[in-house]
Design an enzyme around this catalytic site. Structure first.
Site, PDB file in Angstrom:
ATOM      1  NE  ARG A 101      40.166  34.872  28.241  1.00 43.38           N
ATOM      2  CZ  ARG A 101      40.837  33.847  28.725  1.00 43.38           C
ATOM      3  NH1 ARG A 101      42.044  33.561  28.259  1.00 43.38           N
ATOM      4  NH2 ARG A 101      40.335  33.095  29.682  1.00 43.38           N
ATOM      5  CG  HIS A 171      47.432  37.102  28.862  1.00 42.80           C
ATOM      6  ND1 HIS A 171      48.554  36.343  28.598  1.00 42.80           N
ATOM      7  CD2 HIS A 171      46.836  36.544  29.948  1.00 42.80           C
ATOM      8  CE1 HIS A 171      48.616  35.357  29.472  1.00 42.80           C
ATOM      9  NE2 HIS A 171      47.595  35.458  30.303  1.00 42.80           N
ATOM     10  CD  GLU A 274      49.911  38.046  31.314  1.00 46.37           C
ATOM     11  OE1 GLU A 274      48.832  38.377  31.867  1.00 46.37           O
ATOM     12  OE2 GLU A 274      50.450  36.940  31.497  1.00 46.37           O
TER      13      GLU A 274
END
Length: 302
Positions: A101, A171, A274
């Site tokens: 990420r 997420h 998630e």
């Protein structure tokens, strides 16, 4: 308050009505927009991070914080961050949720008015090898279906010879008008680790999860379909493949207040569901050299 997205500075003036377009914003961050007749989505190449999914009426279904920081390698608060090679601390990296990420991904597909699908990739590097000693290539395919569903498909290939451990999560932050009215259905009788009680193993006894305070739970070996009742008029269906677990999180007031890129005013407007590989399904995946692993999430509105 002006939303940060209003500060986008397109790199060109010709913007297709349908298909895929690319823009630059925030001093060079690249953003892709997918659009068809019934939906749109936006993805940054930084983190391969989805930051928007809208229906035909233009309603935003994904939450992104007004205080999100758009400055790589900082992860964007909200949207759909990719947790790889680990979810949370379920893995060898010292950094929470790994590094995918925080990394710049490469666009592999064409920018075209003829498609509503993009493919981004991330390969191991000197930096990743220092924290995760495995050579790999990741691919993320993001697609808007003709019915407006948001489909995210993830592939990981182990290009090395040693076994590569993986835990993972998409997420996803969903936008909610009022968190106290939200229901998560499909988890009755499912076991979960309560992260507010030192990961105590519990069982969900209710027909729906509701929110009256902080919730942080890892539901293990969950159904492949989970329903998120956002409001009396909107339900989002979360269909997942290869992701046996589901993390349910809302930080509530005090924890949100302590997060500079979120803030206490944000907690009623969001909930994270998630799709994950954390503890269930024999996690972690031990991916042998030369082998690949895939998972997928499909979001739809009912």
């Amino acid at each position: 308050r002006t939303h940060p997205f209003n500060n986008y500075k397109p790199s060109h003036l010709t913007v297709p009505i349908m298909g895929v377009q690319m823009q630059t914003c925030y001093d060079g961050m690249k953003k892709l927009t997918l659009k068809n007749a019934v939906a749109s989505a936006e993805i940054f190449t930084h983190g391969a991070h989805i930051v928007s999914w809208k229906n035909a009426s233009g309603d935003e279904l994904i939450f992104v914080s007004d205080k999100a920081i758009y400055k790589p390698p900082k992860a964007i608060r909200g949207g759909i961050p990719i947790c790889f090679p680990q979810f949370g601390d379920f893995g060898p990296c010292e950094t929470q949720h790994g590094f995918a990420r925080n990394s710049e991904w490469t666009l592999e597909s064409d920018v075209s008015e003829e498609t509503t699908e993009v493919v981004l990739s991330l390969s191991s590097s000197e930096a990743t090898l220092k924290v995760y000693p495995h050579t790999f290539k990741l691919k993320l395919t993001v697609k808007l279906s003709t019915s407006g569903n948001l489909i995210t498909t993830f592939h990981a290939v182990n290009n090395g010879t040693s076994t590569m451990p993986i835990t993972f999560a998409l997420h996803t932050y969903f936008a909610t008008p009022d968190i106290t009215q939200v229901r998560v259905e499909g988890m009755q009788s499912v076991s979960y680790l309560d992260q507010l009680q030192g990961r105590k193993l519990c069982e969900e006894n209710n027909d729906a999860i509701v929110f009256a305070g902080e919730v942080d739970r890892i539901y293990v070996d969950t159904p492949d379909v989970i329903k998120l009742v956002v409001s009396p008029t909107r339900t989002i269906c979360i269909k997942k493949t290869g992701l046996p677990d589901a993390v349910v999180w809302n930080p509530w007031i005090e924890k949100a207040k302590g997060m500079a890129d979120l803030g206490e005013e944000a907690y009623p407007k969001m909930v994270c569901i998630e799709a994950a590989l954390a503890k269930g399904g024999g996690a972690p995946v031990e991916l042998e050299g030369g082998k690949s692993w895939m998972c997928e999430q499909e979001l739809s509105v009912e």
